[in-house]
Scaffold this motif. Structure first.
Motif, PDB file in Angstrom:
ATOM      1  N   LEU A  21       4.233   7.909 -11.442  1.00  0.00           N
ATOM      2  CA  LEU A  21       4.658   6.667 -10.780  1.00  0.00           C
ATOM      3  C   LEU A  21       3.618   5.558 -10.921  1.00  0.00           C
ATOM      4  O   LEU A  21       3.754   4.499 -10.310  1.00  0.00           O
ATOM      5  N   LYS A  22       2.567   5.844 -11.734  1.00  0.00           N
ATOM      6  CA  LYS A  22       1.502   4.860 -12.002  1.00  0.00           C
ATOM      7  C   LYS A  22       0.827   4.378 -10.712  1.00  0.00           C
ATOM      8  O   LYS A  22       0.564   3.192 -10.524  1.00  0.00           O
ATOM      9  N   ILE A  23       0.547   5.326  -9.836  1.00  0.00           N
ATOM     10  CA  ILE A  23      -0.138   5.041  -8.576  1.00  0.00           C
ATOM     11  C   ILE A  23      -1.588   5.498  -8.704  1.00  0.00           C
ATOM     12  O   ILE A  23      -1.855   6.686  -8.925  1.00  0.00           O
ATOM     13  N   LYS A  24      -2.522   4.575  -8.587  1.00  0.00           N
ATOM     14  CA  LYS A  24      -3.935   4.908  -8.740  1.00  0.00           C
ATOM     15  C   LYS A  24      -4.565   5.395  -7.438  1.00  0.00           C
ATOM     16  O   LYS A  24      -5.433   6.265  -7.438  1.00  0.00           O
ATOM     17  N   LYS A  25      -4.160   4.792  -6.320  1.00  0.00           N
ATOM     18  CA  LYS A  25      -4.728   5.146  -5.023  1.00  0.00           C
ATOM     19  C   LYS A  25      -3.609   5.192  -3.984  1.00  0.00           C
ATOM     20  O   LYS A  25      -2.625   4.460  -4.096  1.00  0.00           O
ATOM     21  N   ALA A  26      -3.799   6.036  -2.972  1.00  0.00           N
ATOM     22  CA  ALA A  26      -2.777   6.139  -1.927  1.00  0.00           C
ATOM     23  C   ALA A  26      -3.389   6.615  -0.618  1.00  0.00           C
ATOM     24  O   ALA A  26      -4.510   7.132  -0.581  1.00  0.00           O
ATOM     25  N   HIS A  27      -2.628   6.423   0.439  1.00  0.00           N
ATOM     26  CA  HIS A  27      -2.951   6.972   1.753  1.00  0.00           C
ATOM     27  C   HIS A  27      -2.170   8.276   1.880  1.00  0.00           C
ATOM     28  O   HIS A  27      -0.955   8.297   1.646  1.00  0.00           O
ATOM     29  N   PHE A  28      -2.848   9.373   2.235  1.00  0.00           N
ATOM     30  CA  PHE A  28      -2.208  10.684   2.280  1.00  0.00           C
ATOM     31  C   PHE A  28      -1.976  11.134   3.722  1.00  0.00           C
ATOM     32  O   PHE A  28      -2.891  11.084   4.553  1.00  0.00           O
ATOM     33  N   VAL A  29      -0.756  11.608   3.981  1.00  0.00           N
ATOM     34  CA  VAL A  29      -0.407  12.172   5.288  1.00  0.00           C
ATOM     35  C   VAL A  29       0.184  13.553   5.030  1.00  0.00           C
ATOM     36  O   VAL A  29       1.207  13.692   4.351  1.00  0.00           O
ATOM     37  N   GLY A  30      -0.477  14.590   5.546  1.00  0.00           N
ATOM     38  CA  GLY A  30      -0.004  15.946   5.310  1.00  0.00           C
ATOM     39  C   GLY A  30       0.269  16.679   6.606  1.00  0.00           C
ATOM     40  O   GLY A  30      -0.484  16.561   7.573  1.00  0.00           O
ATOM     41  N   ALA A  31       1.378  17.436   6.613  1.00  0.00           N
ATOM     42  CA  ALA A  31       1.737  18.224   7.796  1.00  0.00           C
ATOM     43  C   ALA A  31       1.550  19.705   7.512  1.00  0.00           C
ATOM     44  O   ALA A  31       2.015  20.206   6.483  1.00  0.00           O
ATOM     45  N   SER A  32       0.828  20.409   8.383  1.00  0.00           N
ATOM     46  CA  SER A  32       0.615  21.848   8.268  1.00  0.00           C
ATOM     47  C   SER A  32       0.018  22.192   6.896  1.00  0.00           C
ATOM     48  O   SER A  32      -1.059  21.716   6.567  1.00  0.00           O
ATOM     49  N   MET A  33       0.720  22.975   6.057  1.00  0.00           N
ATOM     50  CA  MET A  33       0.206  23.280   4.722  1.00  0.00           C
ATOM     51  C   MET A  33      -0.004  22.002   3.910  1.00  0.00           C
ATOM     52  O   MET A  33      -0.931  21.914   3.098  1.00  0.00           O
ATOM     53  N   GLY A  34       0.838  20.994   4.150  1.00  0.00           N
ATOM     54  CA  GLY A  34       0.684  19.710   3.464  1.00  0.00           C
ATOM     55  C   GLY A  34      -0.641  19.045   3.792  1.00  0.00           C
ATOM     56  O   GLY A  34      -1.238  18.357   2.962  1.00  0.00           O
ATOM     57  N   GLY A  35      -1.126  19.265   5.019  1.00  0.00           N
ATOM     58  CA  GLY A  35      -2.442  18.750   5.404  1.00  0.00           C
ATOM     59  C   GLY A  35      -3.548  19.429   4.630  1.00  0.00           C
ATOM     60  O   GLY A  35      -4.550  18.811   4.265  1.00  0.00           O
TER      61      GLY A  35
ATOM     62  N   PRO B  26       0.834  -1.201   0.000  1.00  0.00           N
ATOM     63  CA  PRO B  26       0.000   0.000   0.000  1.00  0.00           C
ATOM     64  C   PRO B  26       0.872   1.256   0.000  1.00  0.00           C
ATOM     65  O   PRO B  26       1.892   1.315   0.690  1.00  0.00           O
ATOM     66  N   VAL B  27       0.459   2.250  -0.776  1.00  0.00           N
ATOM     67  CA  VAL B  27       1.261   3.470  -0.946  1.00  0.00           C
ATOM     68  C   VAL B  27       0.854   4.549   0.057  1.00  0.00           C
ATOM     69  O   VAL B  27      -0.331   4.833   0.241  1.00  0.00           O
ATOM     70  N   VAL B  28       1.859   5.140   0.685  1.00  0.00           N
ATOM     71  CA  VAL B  28       1.651   6.274   1.586  1.00  0.00           C
ATOM     72  C   VAL B  28       2.409   7.466   1.007  1.00  0.00           C
ATOM     73  O   VAL B  28       3.606   7.366   0.731  1.00  0.00           O
ATOM     74  N   ILE B  29       1.712   8.584   0.814  1.00  0.00           N
ATOM     75  CA  ILE B  29       2.346   9.792   0.295  1.00  0.00           C
ATOM     76  C   ILE B  29       2.381  10.846   1.399  1.00  0.00           C
ATOM     77  O   ILE B  29       1.346  11.207   1.960  1.00  0.00           O
ATOM     78  N   LEU B  30       3.578  11.315   1.709  1.00  0.00           N
ATOM     79  CA  LEU B  30       3.773  12.328   2.739  1.00  0.00           C
ATOM     80  C   LEU B  30       3.917  13.698   2.086  1.00  0.00           C
ATOM     81  O   LEU B  30       4.751  13.891   1.196  1.00  0.00           O
ATOM     82  N   ILE B  31       3.100  14.658   2.517  1.00  0.00           N
ATOM     83  CA  ILE B  31       3.120  16.006   1.940  1.00  0.00           C
ATOM     84  C   ILE B  31       3.563  16.996   3.023  1.00  0.00           C
ATOM     85  O   ILE B  31       2.900  17.154   4.046  1.00  0.00           O
TER      86      ILE B  31
ATOM     87  N   ARG C 196       4.791   1.166   1.079  1.00  0.00           N
ATOM     88  CA  ARG C 196       5.614   1.876   0.105  1.00  0.00           C
ATOM     89  C   ARG C 196       5.412   3.357   0.401  1.00  0.00           C
ATOM     90  O   ARG C 196       4.294   3.861   0.298  1.00  0.00           O
ATOM     91  N   VAL C 197       6.464   4.050   0.819  1.00  0.00           N
ATOM     92  CA  VAL C 197       6.316   5.422   1.311  1.00  0.00           C
ATOM     93  C   VAL C 197       7.063   6.407   0.406  1.00  0.00           C
ATOM     94  O   VAL C 197       8.235   6.215   0.093  1.00  0.00           O
ATOM     95  N   ILE C 198       6.342   7.445   0.010  1.00  0.00           N
ATOM     96  CA  ILE C 198       6.894   8.470  -0.888  1.00  0.00           C
ATOM     97  C   ILE C 198       6.863   9.820  -0.182  1.00  0.00           C
ATOM     98  O   ILE C 198       5.844  10.233   0.359  1.00  0.00           O
ATOM     99  N   ARG C 199       8.009  10.486  -0.167  1.00  0.00           N
ATOM    100  CA  ARG C 199       8.058  11.871   0.291  1.00  0.00           C
ATOM    101  C   ARG C 199       8.717  12.699  -0.813  1.00  0.00           C
ATOM    102  O   ARG C 199       9.519  12.172  -1.590  1.00  0.00           O
ATOM    103  N   PHE C 200       8.383  13.963  -0.897  1.00  0.00           N
ATOM    104  CA  PHE C 200       8.869  14.786  -2.002  1.00  0.00           C
ATOM    105  C   PHE C 200       8.974  16.245  -1.582  1.00  0.00           C
ATOM    106  O   PHE C 200       8.376  16.667  -0.590  1.00  0.00           O
ATOM    107  N   ASP C 201       9.750  16.998  -2.343  1.00  0.00           N
ATOM    108  CA  ASP C 201       9.833  18.443  -2.139  1.00  0.00           C
ATOM    109  C   ASP C 201       8.710  19.104  -2.917  1.00  0.00           C
ATOM    110  O   ASP C 201       8.583  18.914  -4.127  1.00  0.00           O
ATOM    111  N   ASN C 202       7.889  19.903  -2.222  1.00  0.00           N
ATOM    112  CA  ASN C 202       6.886  20.707  -2.919  1.00  0.00           C
ATOM    113  C   ASN C 202       7.582  21.674  -3.879  1.00  0.00           C
ATOM    114  O   ASN C 202       8.772  21.980  -3.717  1.00  0.00           O
ATOM    115  N   ARG C 203       6.848  22.163  -4.869  1.00  0.00           N
ATOM    116  CA  ARG C 203       7.391  23.250  -5.699  1.00  0.00           C
ATOM    117  C   ARG C 203       7.856  24.387  -4.786  1.00  0.00           C
ATOM    118  O   ARG C 203       7.271  24.646  -3.730  1.00  0.00           O
TER     119      ARG C 203
END
Length: 318
Positions: free
Chosen positions: A108-122, A23-28, A52-59
């Motif tokens: 990344l060909k991800i159709k669905k994910a679990h989203f975790v956002g902090a502050s503005m990321g939330g 399962p994919v988790v995306i951290l914002i 499967r955990v993905i974190r990235f730099d926002n624009r």
């Protein structure tokens, strides 16, 4: 680290760890913060718990695209333009940042994910959960809000102090010292960090990337974006709200309001936590996230199986 380019020409720098079939988790991440602000203990803790955990730099942060071709942003003009008939050009909105996340998923060909956002990321995660429901399996909002947070006397005091501490020149050392003072002001009073630890963390951040104008553009995006409360009421996905009792940036009342607006959302108020990721709290936070995400994943798997059985029975009858 890897990169993708969105249809709008934004390059996003990201990290993707864990079994690709998990399962994919995306951290914002939040305002002005790089993806490395997500603590490694939390990030790899989730990976080790089977995700499967993905974190990235926002624009405009970290190693992703810095939109420096825009004129130097004016926070005062942006604030006045919402209240008076004054034109102020907004480089982008939170909706554009949400589209960046969707572009990352698509690449990344991800159709669905679990989203975790902090502050503005939330806030960005809330927009995706409300407007792209089929892509979201669960939502977690940490130290975030459902609208532009109201300024309390305490938060105004913090911003005044930060304005006084703002570096006069864009030097390496001043940027590090500012980052230290920032984290001392907004950190968790029950879990203070030594100046040596904060200096090490600040040095790593500044040496990776330093983009003060990007911070301003992100702040303007928050200020110029529409209120999300009417959208948030539409969120039906399993939701967890985590907020610190001593958050001086986004008051704990905002977390309570978000949990109230989202049907069946669960709220965890953390005593002594401020607007940061205190290392001592990461084992507990990892546990909460794991439990929440696994429960939502089981719910989705059960629903998927039920639909599959229903389709199979229908075909047999035919």
């Amino acid at each position: 680290m890897r990169t993708i380019k969105t249809p709008h020409g934004i390059t996003l720098n990201y990290q993707d760890e864990g079994n690709k079939k998990s399962p994919v988790v995306i951290l914002i991440m939040g305002l002005g913060a790089q993806m490395t602000v997500w603590p490694d203990s939390l990030y790899y803790g989730l990976v080790n718990n089977g995700f499967r955990v993905i974190r990235f730099d926002n624009r405009d942060s970290g190693l992703s695209t810095h939109l420096d071709h825009y004129p130097s942003p004016s926070l005062v003009k942006s604030w006045l333009s919402k209240r008076l008939p004054i034109q102020s050009r907004t480089p982008y909105l939170l909706d554009d940042m949400a589209n960046d996340v969707l572009a990352l998923m698509s690449a990344l060909k991800i159709k669905k994910a679990h989203f975790v956002g902090a502050s503005m990321g939330g806030m960005i995660a809330q927009l995706i959960a409300a407007q792209h429901k089929k892509k979201v399996l669960s939502l977690t909002a940490i130290m975030s809000s459902s609208s532009l947070p109201r300024l309390s006397a305490k938060s105004i005091g913090v911003f005044i102090k930060l304005a006084k501490l703002k570096p006069k020149t864009p030097s390496h050392d001043e940027a590090i010292n500012y980052n230290i003072k920032l984290n001392q002001l907004i950190g968790s009073p029950a879990y203070p960090q030594t100046e040596a630890v904060l200096r090490l963390h600040a040095t790593q951040i500044v040496e990776r990337s330093n983009n003060p104008n990007g911070y301003k553009r992100q702040l303007i995006a928050m200020a110029a974006s529409k209120d999300r409360q009417h959208l948030i009421r539409k969120i039906k996905t399993p939701t967890l709200v985590i907020h610190g009792s001593h958050d001086v940036v986004i008051n704990v009342a905002e977390g309570k309001k978000t949990a109230m607006l989202i049907k069946k959302a669960k709220l965890k108020i953390v005593p002594g936590m401020g607007h940061n990721f205190a290392p001592e709290l990461m084992p507990k936070m990892t546990k909460w996230l794991t439990k929440h995400i696994k429960k939502a994943q089981r719910k989705y798997s059960k629903k998927k199986l039920k639909n599959h059985i229903g389709i199979t029975k229908f075909k047999i009858k035919k």
